[in-house]
Design an enzyme around this catalytic site. Structure first.
Site, PDB file in Angstrom:
ATOM      1  N   HIS A   1       0.969   4.516   4.095  1.00 34.69           N
ATOM      2  CA  HIS A   1       1.634   3.208   3.960  1.00 34.69           C
ATOM      3  C   HIS A   1       2.957   3.386   3.209  1.00 34.69           C
ATOM      4  CE1 HIS A   1       2.230  -0.955   2.981  1.00 34.69           C
ATOM      5  NE2 HIS A   1       0.996  -1.338   3.259  1.00 34.69           N
TER       6      HIS A   1
ATOM      7  N   GLU B   1       4.784   2.686   8.538  1.00 27.24           N
ATOM      8  CA  GLU B   1       3.499   3.310   8.203  1.00 27.24           C
ATOM      9  C   GLU B   1       2.889   3.963   9.443  1.00 27.24           C
ATOM     10  OE1 GLU B   1       1.101   0.016   6.675  1.00 27.24           O
ATOM     11  OE2 GLU B   1       2.962  -1.008   6.179  1.00 27.24           O
TER      12      GLU B   1
HETATM   13  O1  LIG Z   1      -1.137  -5.960  -0.384  1.00 24.52           O
HETATM   14  P1  LIG Z   1      -1.700  -4.730   0.306  1.00 24.52           P
HETATM   15  O2  LIG Z   1      -3.184  -4.742   0.436  1.00 24.52           O
HETATM   16  O3  LIG Z   1      -1.192  -3.468  -0.327  1.00 24.52           O
HETATM   17  O4  LIG Z   1      -1.126  -4.770   1.778  1.00 24.52           O
HETATM   18  C1  LIG Z   1       0.234  -4.837   2.008  1.00 24.52           C
HETATM   19  C2  LIG Z   1       0.515  -4.981   3.508  1.00 24.52           C
HETATM   20  O5  LIG Z   1       0.136  -3.780   4.149  1.00 24.52           O
HETATM   21  C3  LIG Z   1       0.500  -3.733   5.528  1.00 24.52           C
HETATM   22  O6  LIG Z   1       0.110  -2.498   6.047  1.00 24.52           O
HETATM   23  C4  LIG Z   1      -0.230  -4.821   6.263  1.00 24.52           C
HETATM   24  O7  LIG Z   1       0.151  -4.788   7.626  1.00 24.52           O
HETATM   25  C5  LIG Z   1       0.115  -6.170   5.639  1.00 24.52           C
HETATM   26  O8  LIG Z   1      -0.621  -7.203   6.282  1.00 24.52           O
HETATM   27  C6  LIG Z   1      -0.206  -6.156   4.152  1.00 24.52           C
HETATM   28  O9  LIG Z   1       0.202  -7.375   3.574  1.00 24.52           O
END
Ligand SMILES: O=P(O)(O)OC[C@H]1O[C@@H](O)[C@H](O)[C@@H](O)[C@@H]1O
Length: 277
Positions: A146, A249
């Site tokens: 991510h 990502e």
């Molecule tokens: O707040 P988190 O759990 O780290 O996620 C952040 C984002 O991560 C992304 O990968 C998702 O597609 C989003 O929907 C999400 O809001």
């Protein structure tokens, strides 16, 4: 929290926390920070750090019964090997951690980060995932690296390499289409591009910089920018920070899950390279 710093022969550096095997910095040999971390990020387990490269495993997003993005990013890894330019961290959840995560299967996840240069002399960062099923039954995995990139200004950024069809996570994963051409940003974007080419680029006109992301074993690509309203709703993200970041990502998301058999290993990686234009 414990962190490891690695350094390439040309002077690029990266910092990786044992919490989540979470990379929080990659500074090129010319001294530019390429990775975004929120100034409001919380560095306290089990919270995942906001920014950097959270490792989403054994689940991406809400594509399964576990908590959002799986529990590797909330867990502490141990350093299993290290050189000047490379580090490998491993995580084998304890029975208590498995119970808490409501995950029934033992596994080991190894995350490696290696800095180097490619044949064009550009700085590279190679990040690999290697998961081994250590239980006696198969289980399903989805995953993502991510990656939060720091950008000059979100209106100066284009993502190239994906086509114009995607699943829109702002609309319950509805199949959607945008104008042909690079992805640009003028509002919230939360998209899964399914089965993309393995080379994608973040073109930052403001910084006159292109980052190429080469992925293997991660067929999909998620593009995310929370924009103003969602930014305000996140306690660990400053209201205006959406203007200076974008997430690209590489993922095994909608193309998954993969069923990992007992003793089977699964490998995936991304190689990031940076060029100034
Ligand atoms: O707040 P988190 O759990 O780290 O996620 C952040 C984002 O991560 C992304 O990968 C998702 O597609 C989003 O929907 C999400 O809001």
């Amino acid at each position: 929290m414990e962190a490891v710093t690695v350094k390439s022969q040309t002077g690029a550096t990266a910092q990786i926390y044992t919490h989540g095997a979470h990379l929080t910095s990659w500074i090129s040999s010319s001294g530019e920070e390429l990775i975004f971390v929120s100034k409001k990020a919380i560095f306290k387990p089990p919270k995942a750090i906001r920014g950097g490269i959270p490792v989403c495993f054994p689940q991406f997003g809400k594509l399964g019964p576990l908590g959002q993005h799986g529990f590797a990013r909330n867990s502490t890894f141990t350093v299993s090997s290290q050189t000047d330019c490379s580090v490998t961290l491993k995580f084998r959840p304890t029975p208590e951690q498995l119970e808490e995560a409501k995950f029934a299967h033992r596994f080991e996840l190894a995350v490696s980060v290696t800095l180097g240069t490619n044949d064009r002399g550009e700085d590279t960062l190679t990040q690999t995932l290697e998961a081994t099923n250590m239980s006696d039954a198969a289980f399903d995995i989805t995953a993502a690296l991510h990656t939060y990139f720091t950008v000059s200004s979100i209106d100066q950024v284009q993502i190239t390499g994906v086509d114009n069809k995607f699943l829109d996570n702002t609309q319950d994963m509805k199949e959607s289409t945008s104008e042909p051409g690079p992805v640009t940003f003028s509002g919230e974007v939360d998209r899964i591009y399914v089965k993309t080419p393995d080379n994608l680029q973040i073109v930052d006109k403001g910084k006159r910089r292109t980052i190429t992301l080469h992925k293997e074993g991660l067929p999909d690509a998620v593009v995310w920018n929370p924009w103003a309203e969602k930014a305000k709703a996140m306690a660990d993200f400053d209201d205006e920070e959406y203007k200076g970041m974008v997430c690209l990502e590489p993922a095994l998301a909608a193309s998954g899950p993969i069923s990992l058999q007992p003793q089977q290993q699964w490998h995936a990686q991304q190689v990031l390279s940076v060029s100034n234009t």
